[in-house]
Structures are given as C-alpha cells and as structure tokens.
Design an enzyme around this catalytic site. Structure first.
Site, PDB file in Angstrom:
ATOM      1  N   SER A 159      12.109  92.262 139.416  1.00 32.80           N
ATOM      2  CA  SER A 159      11.259  91.508 138.468  1.00 32.80           C
ATOM      3  C   SER A 159      10.161  92.826 137.610  1.00 32.80           C
ATOM      4  O   SER A 159       9.127  92.724 138.112  1.00 32.80           O
ATOM      5  CB  SER A 159      11.385  90.043 139.055  1.00 32.80           C
ATOM      6  OG  SER A 159      10.169  89.418 137.421  1.00 32.80           O
ATOM      7  N   TYR A 185       6.308  85.381 145.206  1.00 35.68           N
ATOM      8  CA  TYR A 185       7.025  86.063 144.194  1.00 35.68           C
ATOM      9  C   TYR A 185       6.590  87.173 143.775  1.00 35.68           C
ATOM     10  O   TYR A 185       7.879  88.763 144.408  1.00 35.68           O
ATOM     11  CB  TYR A 185       7.205  85.216 143.227  1.00 35.68           C
ATOM     12  CG  TYR A 185       8.696  85.669 142.287  1.00 35.68           C
ATOM     13  CD1 TYR A 185       9.980  85.337 142.587  1.00 35.68           C
ATOM     14  CD2 TYR A 185       8.316  86.155 140.871  1.00 35.68           C
ATOM     15  CE1 TYR A 185      11.109  85.844 142.105  1.00 35.68           C
ATOM     16  CE2 TYR A 185       9.521  86.839 140.341  1.00 35.68           C
ATOM     17  CZ  TYR A 185      10.831  86.463 140.610  1.00 35.68           C
ATOM     18  OH  TYR A 185      12.167  86.933 139.638  1.00 35.68           O
TER      19      TYR A 185
END
Length: 306
Positions: A159, A185
């Site tokens: 990501s 994350y």
C-alpha cells in the site's frame, strides 16, 4: 539503477484488460483473502484465463459463495476454497502442509487496515502478524511447491501507506511506544515490500519471482476500522478505483508476459513505481522499503518468529 519497468496499462486499466489474451490453463493459483474486495476480482481474472484458483479465506461460507459466483461468471469449475487465518500460525502451517503439487501463482492479498490494538497468542501486534508474518509463514511454507512450478510468481499486496512508516525494528509490536493504527499498518505494508526484495534474491535460483504493489484506493471492507471523517477526506483527495481496477496490478504481476522474469520490484497503477518525493502524497516507493539490508534483517527476524 535498473531500468524502470513500464507497461501499456495504467490507473484506469482493469484486471480483465491486463490479462486479456493470456492463457493460464494448467497453472495453479492461491489468492489469500479471495472472498472480498480486490481479492475476488483477482481470483476471477485468473480463473477467467483458465487457472485453477484456490481462495484461501477465514470465512469459509463467504468463500464458497464467491467461488460459486466466479465459476458462474468464468465457466471455469476449478475454483476451490480452503481455510486460512493469517493471524494464526497453526492455520498457516496447516494450509501449507495440505497443499500438494506445484503452485505457479501466490497472491498475498489479504490484510487488515488500521485496526484497534490487539495481539495474537504469541503477543505479536495483530496488523504486523496478519499482513506480514502470516504471509511470510505461508510463502515460506509453500516454497517447495513454488519451486516445483519452475517459473512461479509471488505477488504481495502492499500500500502507499508504507510511506508512513519504516519497519521499527526496535519496537515492532508497540510494546514501548503508544499504539498508532496507521503507523502499524504502514510498517506492515513496508514489510510486504521488503519481503519481496529479499525473496527475489534468495529464491532466484528456484525460478521464483516476487514483487509487491499498491492496488490504489478502493472502497472495500478493508476500511471497516477507518472513521467516517477520514474516509470523507479521502474522497475529497483521491479518485477511487473500482475493485476491477484495484485488482489490475496484482493480476499483471501474477500473470502478464509483460513482466516475465521481473522480480524484487514495487508497482503501482500497472507500472513500476517511481521513488517517492517528499510532500507528494500517497505515491511512489520509499527508499527504506527497497533497502536490501533491512530486507535481510526482516527476513531473519521473521524466520526466528515463525
């Protein structure tokens, strides 16, 4: 500097477009998290090109429903479902142990995003445990099956959030610093890229290529932990992709002849990413995510843990 890999495809391209004309008959694929979001469209594109596809999922009922839909839409009845909980290393080991025969394509697609702090029984922070350690254990466990394929491809869905944090080796599991769901994350997504960098080096002789990618911003169940205000800000800043567009870069790396032999790279919008530029939001790849020393350090640490 190795020359940058580009393709005729871009931001708007769909999974079906990047795989058009590719024949995957006789090839076997596993897609983790194949029952929701871009995992469904990744699996559908591979099945549509003739591959045998196994959806590795936590929710078996959802998996069976999605598999039936893919069989219906592709007329390929070789779509299977197998249980996999990436946060549970026993489940990861069982999946790898139950796999027989070669594996040509592994798409490490499943993940959790910005979830509240929770820990696995080992005491590992859950996002790092799921997004990185689960996929690490799975891929290493399937190494012999991938090597048996002769020209396997491993695809890790990372990501642009990797730009928010390097892997903090001194405190990966937030034991001595305040927990931040986004930094957690981000570090797990950096780890996905570092994994591809190191596996590319270690497994080149086995004919296994490994790459990572940013799928783009897609509205899926992945965002269930994200507050409404953050989602609203995203909607003002970014153009969302459809799930079919979001799956395109995964499918390109999994199956396209355009990236045959390419390994250890990070892609976005169907092309190799450029280096990230300070102040330019949410695109490019951080230098730390491609750092070979960090990649080796993370691999050795992950081996000790799993």
């Amino acid at each position: 500097m190795m020359s940058r890999i580009t393709t005729p495809f871009g931001y708007d391209s769909t999974a079906a477009e990047v795989i058009a004309g590719v024949d995957l008959t006789g090839r076997r694929a596993v897609v983790t998290g194949g029952a929701s979001g871009i995992g469904v469209e990744t699996a559908r594109a591979l099945a549509g090109a003739g591959a045998e596809v196994t959806l590795a999922v936590r929710d078996r009922v959802a998996g069976e429903r999605v598999a039936a839909g893919i069989i219906d839409s592709t007329a390929n009845n070789k779509v299977y479902v197998a249980p996999l909980d990436l946060a549970d290393q026993a489940s990861v080991r069982a999946f790898a142990a139950n796999w027989t025969g070669p594996l040509h394509i592994l798409v490490n697609n499943a993940g959790v995003m910005a979830s509240p702090l929770s820990r696995t029984p080992e005491g590992w922070e859950n996002q790092f445990a799921t997004n990185h350690l689960g996929h690490f254990g799975l891929t290493v466990g399937l190494h012999d099956a991938l090597a048996a394929a002769g020209d396997a491809r491993v695809v890790s869905v990372s990501s642009s959030a990797h730009l928010s944090s390097d892997v903090v080796f001194d405190d990966i599991h937030f034991e001595n610093r305040p927990y931040d769901p986004w930094l957690s994350y981000g570090q797990s997504k950096t780890a996905n890229i570092l994994f591809a960098v190191e596996a590319a080096k270690r497994w080149a002789a086995d004919g296994i290529v490994t790459n990572a990618l940013m799928p783009g911003g897609i509205r899926t169940a992945l965002q269930r932990h994200v507050d409404a205000e953050t989602v609203r800000q995203w909607e003002e800043q970014y153009q969302w992709k459809t799930p079919e567009q979001g799956a395109a870069t995964s499918v390109l790396l999994a199956a396209s002849p355009l990236v045959q032999g390419v390994t250890g790279r990070y892609f976005e919008d169907n092309n190799e990413a450029l280096p990230a530029v300070d102040g330019v939001n949410m695109s490019g790849v951080a230098a730390y995510a491609l750092d070979p020393e960090s990649a080796t350090r993370l691999w050795e640490l992950s081996e000790q843990l799993v």
